[in-house]
Structures are given as C-alpha cells and as structure tokens.
Design a protein around this motif. Structure first.
Motif, PDB file in Angstrom:
ATOM      1  N   PHE A  20      26.265 -38.816   5.291  1.00  7.44           N
ATOM      2  CA  PHE A  20      27.247 -39.738   5.842  1.00  7.44           C
ATOM      3  C   PHE A  20      26.778 -41.187   5.793  1.00  7.44           C
ATOM      4  N   GLU A  21      25.661 -41.429   5.144  1.00  2.00           N
ATOM      5  CA  GLU A  21      25.163 -42.776   4.905  1.00  2.00           C
ATOM      6  C   GLU A  21      24.792 -42.871   3.430  1.00  2.00           C
ATOM      7  N   TYR A  22      24.959 -44.053   2.858  1.00  4.85           N
ATOM      8  CA  TYR A  22      24.646 -44.280   1.449  1.00  4.85           C
ATOM      9  C   TYR A  22      23.257 -43.741   1.107  1.00  4.85           C
ATOM     10  N   ASP A  23      23.189 -42.940   0.018  1.00  5.57           N
ATOM     11  CA  ASP A  23      21.918 -42.314  -0.357  1.00  5.57           C
ATOM     12  C   ASP A  23      21.898 -42.047  -1.860  1.00  5.57           C
ATOM     13  N   LYS A  24      21.222 -42.936  -2.607  1.00  4.41           N
ATOM     14  CA  LYS A  24      21.169 -42.754  -4.057  1.00  4.41           C
ATOM     15  C   LYS A  24      20.264 -41.596  -4.463  1.00  4.41           C
ATOM     16  N   SER A  25      19.425 -41.114  -3.549  1.00  4.03           N
ATOM     17  CA  SER A  25      18.553 -39.984  -3.892  1.00  4.03           C
ATOM     18  C   SER A  25      19.329 -38.681  -4.073  1.00  4.03           C
ATOM     19  N   LEU A  26      20.608 -38.679  -3.740  1.00  5.17           N
ATOM     20  CA  LEU A  26      21.447 -37.495  -3.956  1.00  5.17           C
ATOM     21  C   LEU A  26      21.723 -37.242  -5.438  1.00  5.17           C
ATOM     22  N   LEU A  27      21.607 -38.287  -6.257  1.00  6.00           N
ATOM     23  CA  LEU A  27      21.909 -38.166  -7.682  1.00  6.00           C
ATOM     24  C   LEU A  27      20.867 -37.319  -8.408  1.00  6.00           C
ATOM     25  N   GLU A  28      21.337 -36.423  -9.261  1.00  9.15           N
ATOM     26  CA  GLU A  28      20.466 -35.562 -10.059  1.00  9.15           C
ATOM     27  C   GLU A  28      20.900 -35.619 -11.523  1.00  9.15           C
TER      28      GLU A  28
END
Length: 161
Positions: A20-28
C-alpha cells in the motif's frame, strides 16, 4: 516453467500480497527469449490510482507502458503489484509517470521504453504526461526523440479520450 525461473519470480503463482506504499522492489524480471529482434511489449493499466501530494485526493488514470526489450523483460504480475503500490503514494501526475519510466529503465535496461498516463479530469482539467527513453547514441534514442516530438498530435474529443 523451469525451476530457476519459478524460484526467481516470487509473485507469480502465489497468493497476492498487495503493498500500500510505493515499492519498486516489487518489480521482477525474466530473460527475453527473443533478444535477437526488436519487438514491442505493451501494458495497459486502466485502474491506476495515486494521491494528490497536496490535497490527498485520489487521482485515477490509465497508464500505458510500451517497450522494446533487450535482455530482460518485466513479469506482468509484479508490474501490476508495483503499479498498485502507487495507491497511497502522494505524487503529481508528471512525477508518477517519470518515476515509472525511471524504475523500469533501471530494472530492464530496455532498448526503448515509453510511459503515458491518461488521468481522469479533476477540477475540470485532465493531465496526460508522456515520457520516454531510448539507449543513448543509438537508433532507439532517435526513435525516442521522434516519438516525443510527434506524440499526441491528434486533438482529443470526448469520443477518443
């Protein structure tokens, strides 16, 4: 799907955990199986939301992402979760589009990439930022310049928005 690929893609095939907060580490990513040729991959996200950084009011948009991959490609579920992570992010429309572009360029190192946000009007005005990238000093940089200078030359009407 081979085991090493399945192990590297942590979102695909698993129960969805939303951030629910911006998180570029979600990208795979995964390897491009056709890196010998140029081709476009396009994503449309018609349910993008973020928050106005001043008022906290929600902003709604369709985000269009098109890219010519090189060695890496973005996994679609991770992209969906990443875009969803903007839900409580306070950012102006232009900032959101440029952040998405910067994050994807950093992650993928694509030949070419563009992001276009078509935001719903609020206060009687819509804002539709567009940003792109091409590998410097290549035909992709020339393509980026051409597409930027020729972007959106058709006037919008109610039926082509």
């Amino acid at each position: 799907m081979n085991l090493s690929l399945k192990e590297s893609l942590t979102h695909l095939g698993n129960q969805t955990q939303y951030a629910f907060e911006y998180d570029k580490s979600l990208l795979e990513t995964f390897d491009n199986q056709h890196s010998q040729r140029d081709y476009f991959v396009k994503f449309n996200c018609p349910e993008f939301t973020s928050l106005c950084p001043i008022t906290g009011q929600p902003d709604f948009a369709t985000i269009y992402i098109s890219y010519i991959p090189d060695k890496k490609m973005v996994e679609s579920k991770s992209l969906k979760l990443y875009l969803f992570s903007f839900r409580n992010h306070g950012g102006f429309h232009e900032d959101c589009v440029n952040t998405i572009l910067n994050d994807l360029v950093e992650l993928l190192q694509p030949r070419y990439l563009e992001v276009w946000g078509k935001f719903m009007p609020r206060g009687g005005i819509s804002i539709d930022p567009y940003a792109n990238y091409g590998i410097p000093n290549t035909k992709y940089a020339q393509m980026a310049e051409y597409r930027l200078t020729h972007h959106d030359l058709t006037l919008e009407k109610i039926d082509n928005r």
